[in-house]
Design a protein around this motif. Structure first.
Motif, PDB file in Angstrom:
ATOM      1  N   LEU A   1      23.942 -13.592  12.942  1.00 45.41           N
ATOM      2  CA  LEU A   1      24.247 -13.079  11.553  1.00 45.41           C
ATOM      3  C   LEU A   1      25.277 -11.966  12.266  1.00 45.41           C
ATOM      4  N   PRO A   2      26.902 -12.898  11.392  1.00 42.44           N
ATOM      5  CA  PRO A   2      27.538 -11.919  11.936  1.00 42.44           C
ATOM      6  C   PRO A   2      27.429  -9.783  10.530  1.00 42.44           C
ATOM      7  N   GLU A   3      27.972  -8.816  11.723  1.00 42.78           N
ATOM      8  CA  GLU A   3      27.572  -7.882  10.659  1.00 42.78           C
ATOM      9  C   GLU A   3      28.282  -7.851   9.662  1.00 42.78           C
ATOM     10  N   GLU A   4      29.494  -8.363   9.814  1.00 40.73           N
ATOM     11  CA  GLU A   4      30.354  -8.441   7.774  1.00 40.73           C
ATOM     12  C   GLU A   4      29.678  -8.640   6.678  1.00 40.73           C
ATOM     13  N   LEU A   5      28.776  -9.625   6.951  1.00 36.66           N
ATOM     14  CA  LEU A   5      27.944 -10.671   5.685  1.00 36.66           C
ATOM     15  C   LEU A   5      26.811  -9.106   5.581  1.00 36.66           C
ATOM     16  N   ILE A   6      26.765  -8.067   6.479  1.00 38.85           N
ATOM     17  CA  ILE A   6      25.583  -7.403   5.774  1.00 38.85           C
ATOM     18  C   ILE A   6      26.006  -6.146   4.449  1.00 38.85           C
ATOM     19  N   ALA A   7      25.891  -6.803   3.017  1.00 36.46           N
ATOM     20  CA  ALA A   7      26.599  -6.161   2.274  1.00 36.46           C
ATOM     21  C   ALA A   7      25.742  -4.075   2.404  1.00 36.46           C
TER      22      ALA A   7
ATOM     23  N   GLU B   1      11.986 -24.517   9.836  1.00 34.97           N
ATOM     24  CA  GLU B   1      12.749 -25.650   9.524  1.00 34.97           C
ATOM     25  C   GLU B   1      14.235 -25.391   8.368  1.00 34.97           C
ATOM     26  N   ASN B   2      13.016 -25.447   7.617  1.00 38.14           N
ATOM     27  CA  ASN B   2      13.847 -25.410   6.250  1.00 38.14           C
ATOM     28  C   ASN B   2      14.513 -23.899   5.959  1.00 38.14           C
ATOM     29  N   VAL B   3      14.224 -23.223   6.563  1.00 39.07           N
ATOM     30  CA  VAL B   3      14.700 -21.395   6.447  1.00 39.07           C
ATOM     31  C   VAL B   3      15.057 -21.762   7.208  1.00 39.07           C
ATOM     32  N   LEU B   4      15.609 -21.903   8.126  1.00 37.24           N
ATOM     33  CA  LEU B   4      16.862 -21.649   9.216  1.00 37.24           C
ATOM     34  C   LEU B   4      18.302 -22.224   9.146  1.00 37.24           C
ATOM     35  N   HIS B   5      17.976 -23.735   8.295  1.00 37.09           N
ATOM     36  CA  HIS B   5      18.654 -24.760   7.985  1.00 37.09           C
ATOM     37  C   HIS B   5      19.657 -23.798   6.304  1.00 37.09           C
ATOM     38  N   ALA B   6      18.747 -23.430   6.121  1.00 40.37           N
ATOM     39  CA  ALA B   6      19.110 -22.860   4.724  1.00 40.37           C
ATOM     40  C   ALA B   6      19.893 -21.258   4.833  1.00 40.37           C
ATOM     41  N   TYR B   7      19.320 -20.746   6.275  1.00 42.98           N
ATOM     42  CA  TYR B   7      20.020 -19.587   6.065  1.00 42.98           C
ATOM     43  C   TYR B   7      21.262 -20.010   6.791  1.00 42.98           C
ATOM     44  N   GLU B   8      22.062 -20.424   8.024  1.00 39.93           N
ATOM     45  CA  GLU B   8      22.820 -21.470   8.724  1.00 39.93           C
ATOM     46  C   GLU B   8      23.489 -21.650   7.669  1.00 39.93           C
ATOM     47  N   GLU B   9      23.674 -22.182   6.416  1.00 40.47           N
ATOM     48  CA  GLU B   9      24.125 -21.938   4.739  1.00 40.47           C
ATOM     49  C   GLU B   9      24.874 -21.223   4.618  1.00 40.47           C
ATOM     50  N   ALA B  10      24.047 -19.959   4.316  1.00 38.65           N
ATOM     51  CA  ALA B  10      23.972 -19.468   4.136  1.00 38.65           C
ATOM     52  C   ALA B  10      25.022 -18.213   4.315  1.00 38.65           C
ATOM     53  N   VAL B  11      24.741 -18.267   5.770  1.00 37.99           N
ATOM     54  CA  VAL B  11      26.416 -17.785   6.800  1.00 37.99           C
ATOM     55  C   VAL B  11      27.998 -18.365   6.311  1.00 37.99           C
ATOM     56  N   ASN B  12      27.362 -19.490   6.425  1.00 40.13           N
ATOM     57  CA  ASN B  12      28.777 -20.810   6.254  1.00 40.13           C
ATOM     58  C   ASN B  12      29.109 -20.197   5.367  1.00 40.13           C
ATOM     59  N   ARG B  13      28.358 -20.422   4.123  1.00 39.33           N
ATOM     60  CA  ARG B  13      29.244 -19.933   2.865  1.00 39.33           C
ATOM     61  C   ARG B  13      29.224 -18.406   2.180  1.00 39.33           C
ATOM     62  N   ARG B  14      28.837 -17.560   3.536  1.00 40.77           N
ATOM     63  CA  ARG B  14      29.409 -16.268   2.663  1.00 40.77           C
ATOM     64  C   ARG B  14      28.249 -15.561   2.444  1.00 40.77           C
TER      65      ARG B  14
END
Length: 347
Positions: free
Chosen positions: A10-16, A316-329
């Protein structure tokens, strides 16, 4: 089960750091818990994924302005006190920084003496029990002196304390907000009701134990702190009727989920008026008895909260979703974006 199975980058800049101007403008990821399919929306469009006969369950706890800054009467040394739980009368369990400055018998003064607190016992990890002394009504004094207890990963100042409070908050007692509820406005709730979706309320006073990091290697060894909950007779009847008629019970937040699962587990899948303390810890392998879907924010790596949603939607569904969430900022944590875990993701 190894705690590292729930880690992700999790990149720190994504923490709202601050809330959006409009509560309903957050991003919304819709995740099908059975197929892992994902859709990307804005939160106001959650209406499209709720159906007549469904029931949203909201946590109506109200966050206390529980962080107090004071000084020791004896020396003038600065002390920070965070209220955690009312024990009895004017006695509260608290966290103190720096704890080493506060021994049994120490008196801390806040707001030029408008509020004073005497340490009556010491707990582990910086915990202290205080007896508070004041004139007037305690909560009015606290409102004037206290600050919202924002999580430590939020560094920005909160200009409007109401933004760390849901629009339906009414039962005082939380040390942290049930943040999935922050996305709702009165107008959105009215639109949800107008669609034929039921809305009902439970109370769980959020303690800091919910966010305590898992410090053991095996998650089965982690112990949750107890949190107070209550469900009214009306809410129990509503939920049982929805279940009987085939509607979905959708919890808003991990706090609502833990309350519903605590009660449903106690009554063979039914709901009854009840109150008490729950330390339920939900992780993969748990069989859900109370909910069909869930609205939640995006959580910390290796936290009990990501373990809970992994139990519902599959790790696995959750970690894939989180990976996509990070990629989509997507924005993470308390002031961040939302996820709706559902079993009816429309085409």
């Amino acid at each position: 089960m190894d705690v590292n199975l729930f880690d992700f980058n999790l990149p720190e800049e994504l923490i709202a750091q601050t809330p959006l101007e409009e509560r309903t403008a957050s991003k919304l990821m819709v995740l099908d818990k059975e197929t892992g399919k994902i859709k990307h929306e804005t939160f106001k469009n959650i209406l499209d994924y709720l159906y007549p006969g469904d029931c949203l369950v909201l946590n109506d706890t109200k966050v206390l302005p529980a962080r107090l800054y004071g000084m020791k009467e004896e020396t003038g040394a600065k002390v920070e006190v965070l209220l955690l739980k009312q024990l009895e009368g004017d006695t509260w369990e608290t966290l103190v920084k720096p704890a080493k400055r506060v021994k049994v018998g120490t008196i801390v003064s806040f707001g030029d003496g408008r509020l004073k607190a005497k340490c009556i016992s010491e707990n582990e990890h910086g915990g202290r029990n205080f007896e508070f002394m004041y004139e007037g009504i305690f909560y009015e004094v606290l409102d004037s002196l206290g600050e919202m207890p924002l999580p430590p990963y939020i560094k920005e100042q909160l200009d409007d304390r109401s933004r760390y409070q849901t629009v339906f908050a009414r039962e005082r007692g939380s040390a942290a907000a049930p943040t999935a509820g922050l996305h709702f406005t009165e107008e959105l709730l009215e639109a949800i009701r107008a669609k034929g979706v039921y809305i009902t309320f439970i109370t769980l006073h959020v303690g800091l134990g919910t966010f305590r990091p898992v410090s053991v290697d095996s998650i089965e060894e982690h112990e949750m702190h107890g949190e107070f909950y209550q469900m009214s007779h009306e809410t129990a009847e509503q939920l049982n009727q929805v279940r009987k008629e085939g509607g979905r019970i959708i919890s808003v937040g991990t706090t609502s989920t833990r309350t519903l699962e605590t009660i449903a587990s106690s009554y063979n899948g039914e709901f009854k008026e009840s109150s008490g303390w729950t330390s339920i810890f939900i992780y993969p392998g748990y069989a859900f008895k109370g909910i069909d879907g869930m609205i939640t924010n995006f959580h910390l790596p290796k936290s009990t909260l990501i373990m809970l949603i992994s139990a519902l939607a599959g790790r696995e569904n959750v970690l894939h979703a989180y990976e996509e969430a990070v990629n989509r900022r997507y924005r993470f944590f308390s002031f961040g974006d939302a996820m709706f875990i559902t079993n009816k993701l429309s085409e």
